[in-house]
Write a protein that holds these residues in place. Structure first.
Motif, PDB file in Angstrom:
ATOM      1  N   ARG A  33       0.826  -1.221   0.000  1.00 33.01           N
ATOM      2  CA  ARG A  33       0.000   0.000   0.000  1.00 33.01           C
ATOM      3  C   ARG A  33       0.855   1.263   0.000  1.00 33.01           C
ATOM      4  N   CYS A  70       3.394   2.804  -5.302  1.00 31.43           N
ATOM      5  CA  CYS A  70       2.582   3.075  -6.490  1.00 31.43           C
ATOM      6  C   CYS A  70       3.146   2.248  -7.639  1.00 31.43           C
ATOM      7  N   PHE A 123       3.007   1.288 -11.677  1.00 28.30           N
ATOM      8  CA  PHE A 123       2.581   1.762 -12.988  1.00 28.30           C
ATOM      9  C   PHE A 123       3.038   0.790 -14.057  1.00 28.30           C
ATOM     10  N   LYS A 151      -5.598  -0.533 -16.302  1.00 24.95           N
ATOM     11  CA  LYS A 151      -6.308   0.522 -15.575  1.00 24.95           C
ATOM     12  C   LYS A 151      -7.425  -0.020 -14.696  1.00 24.95           C
ATOM     13  N   LYS A 202      -1.789   1.834 -10.758  1.00 26.31           N
ATOM     14  CA  LYS A 202      -2.273   3.218 -10.662  1.00 26.31           C
ATOM     15  C   LYS A 202      -2.556   3.824 -12.028  1.00 26.31           C
ATOM     16  N   ASP A 203      -1.728   3.444 -13.041  1.00 27.38           N
ATOM     17  CA  ASP A 203      -1.920   4.003 -14.382  1.00 27.38           C
ATOM     18  C   ASP A 203      -1.074   3.219 -15.370  1.00 27.38           C
ATOM     19  N   HIS A 207      -0.498  11.288  -8.932  1.00 30.16           N
ATOM     20  CA  HIS A 207      -0.436  10.021  -8.209  1.00 30.16           C
ATOM     21  C   HIS A 207       0.416  10.006  -6.952  1.00 30.16           C
ATOM     22  N   CYS A 229      -0.319   8.368  -3.552  1.00 33.96           N
ATOM     23  CA  CYS A 229      -1.348   7.371  -3.843  1.00 33.96           C
ATOM     24  C   CYS A 229      -1.312   6.221  -2.871  1.00 33.96           C
TER      25      CYS A 229
END
Length: 137
Positions: free
Chosen positions: A88, A91, A93, A108, A114-115, A133, A136
């Motif tokens: 957690r 992040c 990607f 997504k 996240k992206d 982000h 995040c």
């Protein structure tokens, strides 16, 4: 721009990893960048961090989709099994040259992602991450 402590790159393309490391360094986006060309090795590193040294668990991961052996999707299945108290704070990607719409939609919609960004990594991408982000985790 706040500086992250550690970023993990997971991509089988050595040249792309070098380019990403250079951009991250030039933009002063992170103090340290760790690269793995094999997702299995990156996962082993993360498991050790999660169990023995959670303080060095990366704050951000760039994950390629298409890799030999364990691909990005298989990596995500295993990544989800890591302790939530460490993931957690990170992040994740997807960063891929494959611009398959199905991959983008899947990435997504994945709870851990996240992206999705297309290669090559750019200062503009880092700015988007910083703006949209960071925090995040």
């Amino acid at each position: 721009m706040s500086v992250l402590k550690t970023i993990l790159l997971i991509d089988d393309d050595q040249i792309n990893n070098f380019v990403c490391e250079s951009i991250i360094s030039n933009e002063k986006f992170a103090q340290k960048v760790i690269s793995y060309e094999r997702a299995e090795e990156a996962l082993s590193f993360l498991k050790v961090c999660a169990l023995t040294e959670p303080d060095i668990f990366p704050e951000l991961i760039f994950l390629d989709v298409n890799m030999p052996g364990m691909d990005g999707w298989a990596f995500l299945e295993e990544y989800e099994k890591l302790p939530e108290q460490v993931t957690r704070k990170c992040c994740l990607f997807m960063l891929s040259s494959a611009v398959d719409r199905k991959d983008i939609v899947c990435a997504k919609s994945h709870s851990m992602v996240k992206d999705f960004f297309s290669k090559p990594l750019s200062p503009e991408t880092l700015a988007i991450i910083q703006e949209d982000h960071m925090g995040c985790a």
